[in-house]
Structure formats: structure tokens, C-alpha cells
Design an enzyme around this catalytic site. Sequence first.
Site, PDB file in Angstrom:
ATOM      1  N   VAL A  15      39.000  38.314  30.146  1.00 37.62           N
ATOM      2  CA  VAL A  15      39.426  36.966  31.169  1.00 37.62           C
ATOM      3  C   VAL A  15      39.270  37.767  32.185  1.00 37.62           C
ATOM      4  O   VAL A  15      38.710  37.298  33.159  1.00 37.62           O
ATOM      5  CB  VAL A  15      39.937  36.269  30.819  1.00 37.62           C
ATOM      6  N   GLU A 131      44.187  25.798  32.701  1.00 37.79           N
ATOM      7  CA  GLU A 131      42.529  25.389  32.451  1.00 37.79           C
ATOM      8  C   GLU A 131      42.076  26.375  31.500  1.00 37.79           C
ATOM      9  O   GLU A 131      41.403  25.609  30.031  1.00 37.79           O
ATOM     10  CB  GLU A 131      42.135  25.430  33.371  1.00 37.79           C
ATOM     11  N   GLY A 136      38.802  26.950  26.161  1.00 35.72           N
ATOM     12  CA  GLY A 136      38.062  27.767  27.597  1.00 35.72           C
ATOM     13  C   GLY A 136      37.651  27.191  28.623  1.00 35.72           C
ATOM     14  O   GLY A 136      38.096  27.327  29.891  1.00 35.72           O
ATOM     15  N   ILE A 138      35.865  24.849  29.035  1.00 31.64           N
ATOM     16  CA  ILE A 138      35.792  23.569  28.905  1.00 31.64           C
ATOM     17  C   ILE A 138      36.758  22.883  29.937  1.00 31.64           C
ATOM     18  O   ILE A 138      38.091  22.783  29.704  1.00 31.64           O
ATOM     19  CB  ILE A 138      35.966  22.450  27.299  1.00 31.64           C
ATOM     20  N   GLY A 189      33.743  40.660  16.967  1.00 27.35           N
ATOM     21  CA  GLY A 189      34.580  40.745  17.816  1.00 27.35           C
ATOM     22  C   GLY A 189      35.300  39.294  18.416  1.00 27.35           C
ATOM     23  O   GLY A 189      36.168  38.452  19.531  1.00 27.35           O
ATOM     24  N   ASP A 203      46.981  29.601  16.923  1.00 27.95           N
ATOM     25  CA  ASP A 203      46.092  29.343  17.862  1.00 27.95           C
ATOM     26  C   ASP A 203      45.418  27.922  19.396  1.00 27.95           C
ATOM     27  O   ASP A 203      45.485  27.637  19.226  1.00 27.95           O
ATOM     28  CB  ASP A 203      44.760  30.220  18.554  1.00 27.95           C
ATOM     29  N   LYS A 207      46.831  24.973  20.860  1.00 30.40           N
ATOM     30  CA  LYS A 207      46.218  24.335  22.401  1.00 30.40           C
ATOM     31  C   LYS A 207      46.321  22.900  22.412  1.00 30.40           C
ATOM     32  O   LYS A 207      46.715  22.530  23.214  1.00 30.40           O
ATOM     33  CB  LYS A 207      44.847  24.585  21.725  1.00 30.40           C
TER      34      LYS A 207
HETATM   35  P1  NAP Z   1      41.872  41.623  26.832  1.00 29.73           P
HETATM   36  O1  NAP Z   1      40.902  41.264  26.226  1.00 29.73           O
HETATM   37  O2  NAP Z   1      43.094  41.969  25.630  1.00 29.73           O
HETATM   38  O3  NAP Z   1      43.057  41.946  27.721  1.00 29.73           O
HETATM   39  C1  NAP Z   1      44.581  41.980  28.084  1.00 29.73           C
HETATM   40  C2  NAP Z   1      44.846  42.625  28.879  1.00 29.73           C
HETATM   41  O4  NAP Z   1      45.644  42.798  29.894  1.00 29.73           O
HETATM   42  C3  NAP Z   1      44.556  44.387  29.359  1.00 29.73           C
HETATM   43  O5  NAP Z   1      43.419  44.626  30.754  1.00 29.73           O
HETATM   44  C4  NAP Z   1      45.371  45.106  29.078  1.00 29.73           C
HETATM   45  O6  NAP Z   1      44.954  46.212  29.532  1.00 29.73           O
HETATM   46  C5  NAP Z   1      46.331  44.147  30.451  1.00 29.73           C
HETATM   47  N1  NAP Z   1      48.003  44.117  29.665  1.00 29.73           N
HETATM   48  C6  NAP Z   1      48.424  44.111  28.485  1.00 29.73           C
HETATM   49  N2  NAP Z   1      49.224  44.290  28.183  1.00 29.73           N
HETATM   50  C7  NAP Z   1      49.825  44.553  29.672  1.00 29.73           C
HETATM   51  C8  NAP Z   1      50.977  45.334  30.698  1.00 29.73           C
HETATM   52  N3  NAP Z   1      52.390  44.849  29.770  1.00 29.73           N
HETATM   53  N4  NAP Z   1      50.966  45.472  31.642  1.00 29.73           N
HETATM   54  C9  NAP Z   1      49.608  44.866  32.373  1.00 29.73           C
HETATM   55  N5  NAP Z   1      48.344  45.009  31.969  1.00 29.73           N
HETATM   56  C10 NAP Z   1      48.970  44.908  29.580  1.00 29.73           C
HETATM   57  O7  NAP Z   1      42.877  39.739  26.781  1.00 29.73           O
HETATM   58  P2  NAP Z   1      41.658  38.573  27.336  1.00 29.73           P
HETATM   59  O8  NAP Z   1      40.736  38.238  26.166  1.00 29.73           O
HETATM   60  O9  NAP Z   1      41.335  39.134  28.249  1.00 29.73           O
HETATM   61  O10 NAP Z   1      42.775  37.688  26.917  1.00 29.73           O
HETATM   62  C11 NAP Z   1      43.970  37.176  27.891  1.00 29.73           C
HETATM   63  C12 NAP Z   1      44.844  35.611  28.147  1.00 29.73           C
HETATM   64  O11 NAP Z   1      43.201  35.482  27.905  1.00 29.73           O
HETATM   65  C13 NAP Z   1      45.204  36.039  26.847  1.00 29.73           C
HETATM   66  O12 NAP Z   1      46.290  34.782  26.577  1.00 29.73           O
HETATM   67  C14 NAP Z   1      44.554  34.782  25.357  1.00 29.73           C
HETATM   68  O13 NAP Z   1      44.970  34.713  24.757  1.00 29.73           O
HETATM   69  C15 NAP Z   1      44.121  34.142  26.959  1.00 29.73           C
HETATM   70  N6  NAP Z   1      42.102  33.970  26.547  1.00 29.73           N
HETATM   71  C16 NAP Z   1      41.468  34.030  26.392  1.00 29.73           C
HETATM   72  C17 NAP Z   1      40.080  34.272  25.528  1.00 29.73           C
HETATM   73  C18 NAP Z   1      39.090  35.076  25.497  1.00 29.73           C
HETATM   74  O14 NAP Z   1      37.501  34.919  25.298  1.00 29.73           O
HETATM   75  N7  NAP Z   1      39.528  36.482  25.473  1.00 29.73           N
HETATM   76  C19 NAP Z   1      39.963  32.861  25.776  1.00 29.73           C
HETATM   77  C20 NAP Z   1      40.235  31.649  26.082  1.00 29.73           C
HETATM   78  C21 NAP Z   1      42.572  32.491  26.842  1.00 29.73           C
HETATM   79  P3  NAP Z   1      44.467  47.372  29.429  1.00 29.73           P
HETATM   80  O15 NAP Z   1      42.969  46.629  29.780  1.00 29.73           O
HETATM   81  O16 NAP Z   1      44.567  48.594  30.208  1.00 29.73           O
HETATM   82  O17 NAP Z   1      44.692  47.496  27.999  1.00 29.73           O
HETATM   83  N1  HSE Z   2      40.452  32.950  19.940  1.00 32.84           N
HETATM   84  C1  HSE Z   2      40.029  31.673  20.204  1.00 32.84           C
HETATM   85  C2  HSE Z   2      38.684  31.155  19.639  1.00 32.84           C
HETATM   86  C3  HSE Z   2      39.920  32.537  21.606  1.00 32.84           C
HETATM   87  O1  HSE Z   2      37.700  32.112  18.639  1.00 32.84           O
HETATM   88  O2  HSE Z   2      38.818  30.318  19.935  1.00 32.84           O
HETATM   89  C4  HSE Z   2      39.621  31.515  22.426  1.00 32.84           C
HETATM   90  O3  HSE Z   2      40.625  31.003  22.508  1.00 32.84           O
END
Ligand code: NAP
Ligand code: HSE
Length: 428
Positions: A15, A131, A136, A138, A189, A203, A207
Site C-alpha cells: 500500500v 477509507e 480496499g 471501494i 499472494g 479481518d 471491517k
Molecule cells: P506490507 O506489504 O506487509 O508492508 C508493510 C510495510 O510496513 C513494509 O514496508 C514494512 O517495512 C513496514 N514496516 C513493518 N514494520 C515496521 C516498523 N516497525 N517500522 C517501520 N516500518 C515497518 O503491508 P501492506 O499490504 O502494504 O498493508 C499495510 C496496511 O494496509 C495494513 O494495515 C493492511 O492491513 C492494510 N491494508 C492492506 C491491503 C492490501 O491489499 N495489501 C488492503 C487494505 C488494507 P519493510 O518493507 O522494510 O519490511
Molecule cells: N486480506 C485482505 C483480503 C486484504 O483478502 O481482503 C484486504 O484487506
Amino acid sequence: MTDPLRLGIAGLGTVGTGVVKIVQRQADLLARRCGRPIEITAISARSRDKDRGVTLSRYAWEDDPVALARRPDVDVFVELMGGSDGPAKAATEAAIAAGKDVVTANKAMLALHGQALAEAAEAAGRVLRFEAAVAGGIPVIKALTEGLAGNAIDRVMGVMNGTCNYILTRMDNAGLTYEQAFAEADGLGYLEADPTLDVGGIDAAHKLTLLAAIAYGTKVKFDAIELEGIGAITIEDIRRAGDMGYKIKLLGVAQMTGRGLEQRMSPCLVPATSPLGQLEGGTNMVVVEGDSVGQIVLRGPGAGEGPTASAVMSDVCDIARGIRVATFGVPATALEDAPPASAASPACYYLRMELADKPGALAKVATVLGEAGISIDRMRQYDHPGENAPVLIVTHKAARPDLDRALAALPGTGVVMGTPVALRIEDV
Ligand code: NAP
Ligand code: HSE
């Protein structure tokens, strides 16, 4: 043009990287729309050296997200690290205390600490926006908080975990077992670092509790959700439900009843022809029913770099434009304590059981159901090579405590083999 809005982004994964790309690629568009430039001043992640496929060298780097949150050249702290506690919560609290607005995608943190964080933000005169945390890409938070502000909300429900919907769809369309579909989702993934958050329904429940707080002006209470994941759903149930005209979905439902606030996240049957029944793959859908507007159906990508970053930017743009809406639509201190409903509202149920194929077996089951006050709507017995007959029953509307009494009594009949499956049929 006025001063730029300066972002500090903690978390540069899926993100965070997506947000950096939008800020870089759409700088002119954003400045025109918001009336001021949006800039990134500082960033933080665990590993400074990781190649993230974007140019980051022009931004100040902080190893510690709390230090990032306190920087004087940051107006908005954008929390995209994840995790309900730990650095995400510490940095969010630090940002609020330092007088920053906060944007987060972190549904786990908000479901558990949203009430306290929203109160802290409001006491400090800051906004806390989320948001991206629900469904995501939406724009459901904006729809519920602003677009539907003139409505009393009758019900809000949805499929809000793409992973579960992908698994259930693949079991249905490709005939995969739960384990095979899970492995496929893993390979793509889709799964959270801890997959029990997905398949356990947690999860999606995070929401739902956020939507319920906005819809009903109630305090965020994650532990009040009745929660069940999809781990027990079998290909057989998917097939049998299909025979009866239904699809199985991990469905979240929140509604205010005379008995209190009902919040449920569980596998449910929905009509195959309904918008929810037709939702396939990793897509999300949220359905809102308002007293004036009627039913609104929002459908779109619930996860992934572009869609989630798009939602983060919606909050950032609001802040840049000076739009400052309370986190849950009403001031956090004015959110009410809603008693959790002690039992789900009555519904029709799908029951599947194995019966000894002998005279009187069906009659014994019907008697147990009848004694519990449950009436049978439809019933089907399938061809069977073995001694036990697979039987499906669709009930008329029944109260869950009555159904539970019947389920507890069925083994005593001596004709029901194993544990019957009981799934709610949601009226959608
Ligand atoms: P992600 O790909 O695992 O990325 C997490 C990031 O946080 C990485 O860059 C990581 O650093 C960094 N991080 C973790 N611990 C840290 C710390 N102690 N200090 C500084 N940086 C730290 O996660 P994501 O999928 O982007 O998700 C991020 C957030 O968005 C979460 O709350 C998730 O629930 C939410 N979200 C995600 C999605 C989705 O589709 N992925 C959808 C809706 C909501 P490194 O890269 O160096 O390891
Ligand atoms: N693991 C979540 C999903 C990511 O499958 O919808 C988005 O919150």
C-alpha cells in the site's frame, strides 16, 4: 496555490509504495483538485535498502516511525505498516500527540483501538481517517459517513475479505477442495501474513465493526461480533446449496434491532441470483440499506496496491481540501454504548445431515425440529451408495436459540450420523 500538504509515510509495502506512486504520478492532478500540492517529505520502513521499484531518494528517511510521526515537516502521518499494536499504534498516538492528522489503512488497529484513537485525535483537534481500511478501493466510508448521512441505516452488510471470496468461488467454479483453493490463494499472494485473520473471518470482522460504528453511531466494539470463519465449509455444502439456488459467502451483517446491535460475520447462504450471490473471486461488495435511499450496492477491488492506495489518497485529498469529518461520522465522545444483541434475528436455515436410511428416520428429525418450534420449508434426500442418506432441509424462519436446541437434540434420535451442518440463509 497555498502551502503544500506534507505527508510522512510509515510503511512502504504494497500500500505504501502504491501511495508514493500516486503522489509522484498524479502530482499535477492532485494539486489542481485539492487547490494545493501534495508532497511527501519523509518515509519509514524496516529496511532502508530494499528496492521498492520507486524513487525514494528525495525523501528524508527515519528508521523509527515514531520519530517520523513527530517530524515538524510532516502535516499528515500516513500509517501503512499494519498490526493492531506495536509500532503502528505507538506512531499513530505519537502523531496525534504531536498535532498531526492521521490517515491509516489499518483495520486491525482501528477495530481494537479505534475508539481511544478517535477520542485522542478529536481532543487534539486532529482528524483520523481510514477509507482504505474497509473494502480496499471501494469508497464505502465516505459513502456511509457523508453520502448517506441523511439516512437512518437499516442494515449494512457485505463480503469484505477477498481471500475468502476467492477460496469459496474456486471451490464452487473449479471444484477445488478447501485446501486446494487455500493453496491457490496463497500462491497468488492473497493471504495475510497470518492467514487465520482471513479464513477465520477476523479481518472481515475488523471491517464490519468499523462500518457498524459509523452506521449506528455506536462505540467500536470488536469483541461484540459473533464470528465464524470459512474453515468448515466443504465442497459438498457448496454443491448442495447451489442445488437449492444459493451461494455460500462469508457475509458480515450489522443491524440495530430492538434487542441491541447485531454484528455477525459468518458463512451464509444468499440467493445465487442476488448481487452478493454473483460476486466472484477477490472482489468485495458492501450493501447499505437506508430508510430514505433504499438499497445501495457498492462493488469493487477490496485489496491490492492501486485500489488501496486510491482509498488512502481519498483521505489525503479531503485533508488537503480542508474537509474534516469526525472519524466515525459523529464525535467519538458522542458515540453510544449499544448493547450487543443476545442472538441473531430469526432467519431461514440450511441444514445438511446424514441420516440412517431406515423407516421413521425422517420422521424423528421432523419431530425434533417441530418440538423446537422449527418448521420445514423444503427438503431433499440424495441418491447414496452407502447406508446413510444425505438430507438437506431448508427451514422457515427460526430463532437461533430454537435451532440450537434442535441441533443439540438430533444426536439423541439415533438416526443422525455425525454433526449436522447449519448455515444461516440471509435475506438479501
Ligand atoms: P506490507 O506489504 O506487509 O508492508 C508493510 C510495510 O510496513 C513494509 O514496508 C514494512 O517495512 C513496514 N514496516 C513493518 N514494520 C515496521 C516498523 N516497525 N517500522 C517501520 N516500518 C515497518 O503491508 P501492506 O499490504 O502494504 O498493508 C499495510 C496496511 O494496509 C495494513 O494495515 C493492511 O492491513 C492494510 N491494508 C492492506 C491491503 C492490501 O491489499 N495489501 C488492503 C487494505 C488494507 P519493510 O518493507 O522494510 O519490511
Ligand atoms: N486480506 C485482505 C483480503 C486484504 O483478502 O481482503 C484486504 O484487506
